[in-house]
Design a protein around this motif. Structure first.
Motif, PDB file in Angstrom:
ATOM      1  N   TRP A   1      30.697  -9.701  26.431  1.00 30.15           N
ATOM      2  CA  TRP A   1      31.487 -10.440  25.468  1.00 30.15           C
ATOM      3  C   TRP A   1      32.925 -10.517  25.935  1.00 30.15           C
ATOM      4  O   TRP A   1      33.600  -9.511  26.070  1.00 30.15           O
ATOM      5  CB  TRP A   1      31.442  -9.704  24.144  1.00 30.15           C
ATOM      6  CG  TRP A   1      31.962 -10.450  22.983  1.00 30.15           C
ATOM      7  CD1 TRP A   1      33.190 -11.038  22.853  1.00 30.15           C
ATOM      8  CD2 TRP A   1      31.298 -10.655  21.753  1.00 30.15           C
ATOM      9  NE1 TRP A   1      33.324 -11.588  21.641  1.00 30.15           N
ATOM     10  CE2 TRP A   1      32.158 -11.369  20.932  1.00 30.15           C
ATOM     11  CE3 TRP A   1      30.066 -10.303  21.269  1.00 30.15           C
ATOM     12  CZ2 TRP A   1      31.825 -11.731  19.639  1.00 30.15           C
ATOM     13  CZ3 TRP A   1      29.746 -10.662  20.000  1.00 30.15           C
ATOM     14  CH2 TRP A   1      30.602 -11.368  19.193  1.00 30.15           C
ATOM     15  N   LYS A   2      33.401 -11.710  26.194  1.00 28.57           N
ATOM     16  CA  LYS A   2      34.794 -11.901  26.589  1.00 28.57           C
ATOM     17  C   LYS A   2      35.365 -13.092  25.842  1.00 28.57           C
ATOM     18  O   LYS A   2      34.701 -14.104  25.694  1.00 28.57           O
ATOM     19  CB  LYS A   2      34.920 -12.199  28.077  1.00 28.57           C
ATOM     20  CG  LYS A   2      34.857 -11.009  28.966  1.00 28.57           C
ATOM     21  CD  LYS A   2      35.199 -11.396  30.368  1.00 28.57           C
ATOM     22  CE  LYS A   2      34.204 -12.403  30.899  1.00 28.57           C
ATOM     23  NZ  LYS A   2      34.289 -12.624  32.321  1.00 28.57           N
ATOM     24  N   THR A   3      36.572 -12.963  25.377  1.00 30.73           N
ATOM     25  CA  THR A   3      37.321 -14.104  24.860  1.00 30.73           C
ATOM     26  C   THR A   3      38.689 -14.046  25.517  1.00 30.73           C
ATOM     27  O   THR A   3      38.926 -13.232  26.410  1.00 30.73           O
ATOM     28  CB  THR A   3      37.468 -14.065  23.326  1.00 30.73           C
ATOM     29  OG1 THR A   3      38.288 -12.958  22.969  1.00 30.73           O
ATOM     30  CG2 THR A   3      36.132 -13.980  22.631  1.00 30.73           C
ATOM     31  N   LYS A   4      39.593 -14.854  25.033  1.00 30.80           N
ATOM     32  CA  LYS A   4      40.925 -14.918  25.631  1.00 30.80           C
ATOM     33  C   LYS A   4      41.651 -13.576  25.562  1.00 30.80           C
ATOM     34  O   LYS A   4      42.422 -13.246  26.456  1.00 30.80           O
ATOM     35  CB  LYS A   4      41.736 -15.994  24.926  1.00 30.80           C
ATOM     36  CG  LYS A   4      43.069 -16.266  25.530  1.00 30.80           C
ATOM     37  CD  LYS A   4      43.711 -17.427  24.828  1.00 30.80           C
ATOM     38  CE  LYS A   4      45.040 -16.983  24.298  1.00 30.80           C
ATOM     39  NZ  LYS A   4      45.686 -17.962  23.478  1.00 30.80           N
ATOM     40  N   SER A   5      41.426 -12.786  24.535  1.00 35.36           N
ATOM     41  CA  SER A   5      42.176 -11.546  24.404  1.00 35.36           C
ATOM     42  C   SER A   5      41.346 -10.355  23.933  1.00 35.36           C
ATOM     43  O   SER A   5      41.899  -9.347  23.510  1.00 35.36           O
ATOM     44  CB  SER A   5      43.341 -11.754  23.434  1.00 35.36           C
ATOM     45  OG  SER A   5      42.854 -12.140  22.174  1.00 35.36           O
ATOM     46  N   VAL A   6      40.023 -10.454  24.024  1.00 33.39           N
ATOM     47  CA  VAL A   6      39.142  -9.362  23.610  1.00 33.39           C
ATOM     48  C   VAL A   6      38.019  -9.234  24.623  1.00 33.39           C
ATOM     49  O   VAL A   6      37.473 -10.226  25.085  1.00 33.39           O
ATOM     50  CB  VAL A   6      38.539  -9.638  22.205  1.00 33.39           C
ATOM     51  CG1 VAL A   6      37.543  -8.558  21.834  1.00 33.39           C
ATOM     52  CG2 VAL A   6      39.619  -9.744  21.164  1.00 33.39           C
TER      53      VAL A   6
END
Length: 77
Positions: free
Chosen positions: A36-41
């Motif tokens: 799980w990756k997003t822009k800031s997590v």
């Protein structure tokens, strides 16, 4: 699971250079395979905690990062 919340903290002059290098190295690191990756997590398994800590410590001067341990994460649709 461990959830890392991060934000780049730098001057606008250096922001693009640091952001480009940070995400380039993140993609090359062991953390790139985390589910799980997003822009800031990013969410990592417990066994990858030390690798994630080492990665974020390299950027400690230009990044603000927090981590939280959790048992489950649900996506809200």
């Amino acid at each position: 699971m461990i959830i890392y919340f991060y934000d780049l903290k730098t001057t606008m002059k250096d922001y693009n250079r640091i952001k480009r290098r940070f995400y380039y190295e993140l993609k090359k690191s062991k953390l790139s395979s985390c589910p799980w990756k997003t822009k800031s997590v990013i969410i990592v398994q417990d066994e990858d905690e030390k690798a994630a800590d080492r990665f974020f410590m390299r950027y400690r001067k230009v990044i603000e990062v927090y981590k939280a341990k959790t048992d489950a994460v649900q996506e809200i649709i």
